[in-house]
Design an enzyme around this catalytic site. Structure first.
Site, PDB file in Angstrom:
ATOM      1  N   GLY A 155       0.845  -1.196   0.000  1.00  0.00           N
ATOM      2  CA  GLY A 155       0.000   0.000   0.000  1.00  0.00           C
ATOM      3  C   GLY A 155       0.875   1.239   0.000  1.00  0.00           C
TER       4      GLY A 155
ATOM      5  N   GLN B 252       2.939   9.931   1.560  1.00  0.00           N
ATOM      6  CA  GLN B 252       4.241   9.267   1.749  1.00  0.00           C
ATOM      7  C   GLN B 252       5.233   9.628   0.634  1.00  0.00           C
ATOM      8  OE1 GLN B 252       2.228   5.254   2.495  1.00  0.00           O
ATOM      9  NE2 GLN B 252       4.041   5.071   3.788  1.00  0.00           N
TER      10      GLN B 252
ATOM     11  N   CYS C 211       5.446  -0.354   7.630  1.00  0.00           N
ATOM     12  CA  CYS C 211       5.171   0.915   6.953  1.00  0.00           C
ATOM     13  C   CYS C 211       6.425   1.324   6.190  1.00  0.00           C
ATOM     14  CB  CYS C 211       4.809   1.987   7.979  1.00  0.00           C
ATOM     15  SG  CYS C 211       4.409   3.571   7.227  1.00  0.00           S
ATOM     16  N   LEU C 212       6.246   1.705   4.934  1.00  0.00           N
ATOM     17  CA  LEU C 212       7.407   2.085   4.119  1.00  0.00           C
ATOM     18  C   LEU C 212       8.046   3.372   4.644  1.00  0.00           C
ATOM     19  CD1 LEU C 212       5.900   1.229   0.614  1.00  0.00           C
ATOM     20  CD2 LEU C 212       7.464  -0.151   2.015  1.00  0.00           C
TER      21      LEU C 212
ATOM     22  N   HIS D   2      -4.871   1.292   7.586  1.00  0.00           N
ATOM     23  CA  HIS D   2      -3.504   1.799   7.775  1.00  0.00           C
ATOM     24  C   HIS D   2      -3.258   2.991   6.831  1.00  0.00           C
ATOM     25  CE1 HIS D   2       1.033   1.088   8.148  1.00  0.00           C
ATOM     26  NE2 HIS D   2       0.946   1.869   7.068  1.00  0.00           N
ATOM     27  N   GLU D   3      -3.653   2.820   5.562  1.00  0.00           N
ATOM     28  CA  GLU D   3      -3.417   3.892   4.574  1.00  0.00           C
ATOM     29  C   GLU D   3      -4.298   5.101   4.867  1.00  0.00           C
ATOM     30  OE1 GLU D   3      -0.850   3.552   2.914  1.00  0.00           O
ATOM     31  OE2 GLU D   3      -0.606   1.399   3.113  1.00  0.00           O
TER      32      GLU D   3
ATOM     33  N   HIS E  15      -2.803   7.395   7.297  1.00  0.00           N
ATOM     34  CA  HIS E  15      -1.805   8.319   6.731  1.00  0.00           C
ATOM     35  C   HIS E  15      -2.465   9.641   6.304  1.00  0.00           C
ATOM     36  CE1 HIS E  15       1.971   6.149   6.655  1.00  0.00           C
ATOM     37  NE2 HIS E  15       1.430   5.089   6.077  1.00  0.00           N
TER      38      HIS E  15
END
Ligand code: K1U
Ligand code: ZN
Length: 179
Positions: free
Chosen positions: A46, A51, A99-100, A141-142, A145
């Site tokens: 994702g 991000q 998480c990236l 999760h996204e 953000h």
């Protein structure tokens, strides 16, 4: 298409609240294509636009689950523009999230296991669907953000500090190796 740099914690941009998309234009579709390229290269399942430094309510997800055991992952790219959670289950599931923007760190997070979500796709078409399993987790999760929330914010202070300490150690080791 272009690979975009992924912003990492503690960059204050990650704490910004993203703005709704007024119209799904070719410029938005080009950003979405770049986000997919960046997410697949990372690799991740994702990515939120913030991000890559763009404070717009756009998410891409591809769980890349193997079709059968040992098989090649089948790409199923999903685009969520201006996503909303309409309803969520009282039952929860625990999943070890990554998480990236917090590279190589994972921790258990509890979230509702089913959500009724509404969103626009890359053609501006509206969708409303009940989602569960990893897709529900990843969407939540996204969507966090978009509000400037990271998965570590769902942890106890002690666990969050442990994750950030491990991240700092890993960065120090990588800097040493690069020198
Ligand atoms: O930074 C992100 O938002 C992407 C994140 C998404 C996510 C992962 C796990 C639970 C919830 C949300 C990631 O993709 S982290 C990397 C990852 O999980 C992964 C990478 C390669 C293959 C499979 C998974
Ligand atoms: Zn993330």
């Amino acid at each position: 298409m272009a690979l975009l740099p992924i912003i990492e914690t503690p960059d204050p941009l990650l704490r910004q609240i993203s703005s709704p998309v007024d119209e799904v234009t070719d410029e938005i579709r080009a950003l979405i294509a770049d986000m997919f390229e960046t997410m697949y290269a990372a690799p991740g399942i994702g990515l939120a636009a913030i991000q890559v430094g763009v404070p717009k309510r756009i998410l891409v997800i591809d769980l890349q689950e193997p079709e059968e055991e040992g098989g090649e992952p089948v790409r199923e790219p999903l685009v969520f523009i201006n996503p909303e959670i309409v309803e969520e289950s009282e039952t929860v599931q625990l999943y070890s999230e990554g998480c990236l923007s917090i590279p190589d760190q994972y921790a258990d997070v509890e979230r509702p296991d089913q959500v009724l979500a509404r969103w626009l796709d890359e053609n501006g078409q509206s969708h409303e669907e009940e989602l569960d399993g990893l897709l529900a987790i990843c969407l939540q999760h996204e969507m966090d953000h978009l509000e400037g929330i990271l998965f570590i914010d769902h942890l106890s202070r002690l666990k969050r500090e442990m994750v950030l300490k491990k991240l700092a150690k890993q960065r120090k080791e990588r800097t040493k190796l690069a020198a």
